[in-house]
Design a protein around this motif. Structure first.
Motif, mmCIF file in Angstrom:
data_model
loop_
_atom_site.group_PDB
_atom_site.id
_atom_site.type_symbol
_atom_site.label_atom_id
_atom_site.label_comp_id
_atom_site.label_asym_id
_atom_site.label_seq_id
_atom_site.Cartn_x
_atom_site.Cartn_y
_atom_site.Cartn_z
ATOM 1 N N ILE A 118 10.034 8.961 11.795
ATOM 2 C CA ILE A 118 8.906 8.684 10.902
ATOM 3 C C ILE A 118 7.986 9.899 10.867
ATOM 4 N N THR A 119 7.691 10.375 9.678
ATOM 5 C CA THR A 119 6.807 11.524 9.502
ATOM 6 C C THR A 119 5.354 11.066 9.496
ATOM 7 N N ILE A 120 4.538 11.715 10.317
ATOM 8 C CA ILE A 120 3.112 11.404 10.388
ATOM 9 C C ILE A 120 2.340 12.512 9.666
ATOM 10 N N HIS A 121 1.704 12.183 8.581
ATOM 11 C CA HIS A 121 0.954 13.141 7.790
ATOM 12 C C HIS A 121 -0.486 13.230 8.305
ATOM 13 N N ARG A 122 -1.044 14.407 8.189
ATOM 14 C CA ARG A 122 -2.408 14.616 8.675
ATOM 15 C C ARG A 122 -3.441 13.874 7.848
ATOM 16 N N SER A 123 -3.176 13.699 6.569
ATOM 17 C CA SER A 123 -4.127 13.013 5.701
ATOM 18 C C SER A 123 -3.360 12.210 4.662
ATOM 19 N N VAL A 124 -3.678 10.935 4.558
ATOM 20 C CA VAL A 124 -3.047 10.064 3.574
ATOM 21 C C VAL A 124 -4.134 9.281 2.848
ATOM 22 N N ARG A 125 -3.750 8.731 1.702
ATOM 23 C CA ARG A 125 -4.675 7.924 0.898
ATOM 24 C C ARG A 125 -4.121 6.505 0.836
ATOM 25 N N VAL A 126 -4.813 5.579 1.464
ATOM 26 C CA VAL A 126 -4.418 4.178 1.431
ATOM 27 C C VAL A 126 -4.958 3.500 0.188
ATOM 28 N N SER A 127 -6.213 3.766 -0.127
ATOM 29 C CA SER A 127 -6.843 3.236 -1.335
ATOM 30 C C SER A 127 -7.923 4.221 -1.767
ATOM 31 N N ALA A 128 -8.699 3.832 -2.770
ATOM 32 C CA ALA A 128 -9.726 4.744 -3.290
ATOM 33 C C ALA A 128 -10.807 5.034 -2.263
ATOM 34 N N ASP A 129 -11.128 4.073 -1.416
ATOM 35 C CA ASP A 129 -12.175 4.257 -0.424
ATOM 36 C C ASP A 129 -11.632 4.479 0.979
ATOM 37 N N LYS A 130 -10.296 4.573 1.137
ATOM 38 C CA LYS A 130 -9.688 4.794 2.447
ATOM 39 C C LYS A 130 -8.767 6.007 2.356
ATOM 40 N N THR A 131 -9.241 7.127 2.834
ATOM 41 C CA THR A 131 -8.473 8.359 2.762
ATOM 42 C C THR A 131 -8.981 9.332 3.813
ATOM 43 N N GLY A 132 -8.231 10.428 3.998
ATOM 44 C CA GLY A 132 -8.674 11.492 4.880
ATOM 45 C C GLY A 132 -8.314 11.320 6.334
ATOM 46 N N ASP A 143 0.831 -1.203 0.000
ATOM 47 C CA ASP A 143 0.000 0.000 0.000
ATOM 48 C C ASP A 143 0.866 1.254 0.000
ATOM 49 N N PRO A 144 0.373 2.344 -0.549
ATOM 50 C CA PRO A 144 1.156 3.583 -0.557
ATOM 51 C C PRO A 144 1.232 4.257 0.805
ATOM 52 N N ALA A 145 0.338 3.892 1.724
ATOM 53 C CA ALA A 145 0.336 4.507 3.050
ATOM 54 C C ALA A 145 -0.411 3.590 4.003
ATOM 55 N N VAL A 146 -0.307 3.915 5.286
ATOM 56 C CA VAL A 146 -1.011 3.175 6.329
ATOM 57 C C VAL A 146 -1.487 4.175 7.373
ATOM 58 N N PHE A 147 -2.675 3.957 7.897
ATOM 59 C CA PHE A 147 -3.207 4.853 8.907
ATOM 60 C C PHE A 147 -2.476 4.652 10.238
ATOM 61 N N VAL A 148 -2.300 5.751 10.965
ATOM 62 C CA VAL A 148 -1.624 5.671 12.259
ATOM 63 C C VAL A 148 -2.416 4.816 13.234
ATOM 64 N N ARG A 149 -3.726 4.856 13.140
ATOM 65 C CA ARG A 149 -4.549 4.042 14.023
ATOM 66 C C ARG A 149 -4.268 2.559 13.852
ATOM 67 N N ASP A 150 -4.070 2.136 12.609
ATOM 68 C CA ASP A 150 -3.736 0.734 12.348
ATOM 69 C C ASP A 150 -2.352 0.392 12.887
#
Length: 217
Positions: free
Chosen positions: A164-178, A129-136
């Motif tokens: 590690i840089t934590i971005h405020r908003s990332v896009r994991v997939s088309a339906d997982k973002t913000g 994946d291009p990104a992962v949520f911090v919660r995960d």
């Protein structure tokens, strides 16, 4: 690292050996320790016999082999004439093997190694994946014994401490973002940093280079 974050990168405490049945567990480890000490002593004797590291092994090896042969014949003769001395020698050998077979505690990992483990753990969560949520990331780390005692704030401090840089908003997939998360590009940059190239043109003494090799932060 501040005093409040000193324990964020520590390993979990090691449980006591033989918990529940310490006596039986200690008895089971005795033969292993004796066998390990026996192998260490024989390796030491072999290294001495073949004169490892000796400046002139060609002359040292025959002398040492002759000395070992004479000592073996003397021990064999003494064992037949006075078996009690042979028993004392066997007991002394067992004591030395027990001492040499003492388990060596593992070297604790350095802070740099612990940081790399954290970065590698995040990389495993990323997969392709291009990104992962911090919660995960928090949930995955807290499910492991090494980080089960850390809350979200301390885990965030660990991630920041590892660079590690934590971005405020990332896009994991088309339906997982913000949502806030970590990008795969940042993790790849931490695991394989690009070396800084030196300036190609020579700089005269007392003059500043026209372009700096490293950008200022």
């Amino acid at each position: 690292m501040t005093e409040s974050e000193d324990d964020t990168l520590e390993l979990p405490p090691v449980p006591e050996f033989g918990n529940g049945r310490p006596r039986w567990a200690a008895q089971r480890i005795h033969p292993r320790r004796l066998a390990r000490g026996h192998l260490i002593q024989w390796a030491r004797l072999r290294s001495w016999t073949i004169a490892t590291g000796h400046p002139s092994p060609g002359t040292a090896i025959p002398r040492r082999v002759a000395g070992l042969t004479a000592a073996s014949l003397l021990a064999w003769r003494t064992g037949h004439q006075q078996p009690q001395l042979l028993a004392l020698a066997a007991g002394a050998y067992a004591i030395t093997a027990w001492r040499d077979g003492r388990p060596v505690p593992p070297t604790p990992p350095t802070e740099e190694e612990l940081r790399r483990r954290v970065v590698l753990g995040v990389q495993q969560l990323l997969a392709d994946d291009p990104a992962v949520f911090v919660r995960d990331v928090y949930d995955a780390f807290q499910a492991r014994p090494a980080a089960a005692h850390l809350d979200d704030a301390r885990l965030r401090a660990v991630l920041v401490q590892c660079g590690i840089t934590i971005h405020r908003s990332v896009r994991v997939s088309a339906d997982k973002t913000g949502r806030s998360g970590i990008k795969a590009a940042d993790i790849e940059a931490l695991l394989s940093p690009t070396p800084v190239e030196a300036p190609s043109e020579a700089v005269d003494a007392g003059q500043q280079p026209t372009e700096e090799a490293v950008d200022r932060a």
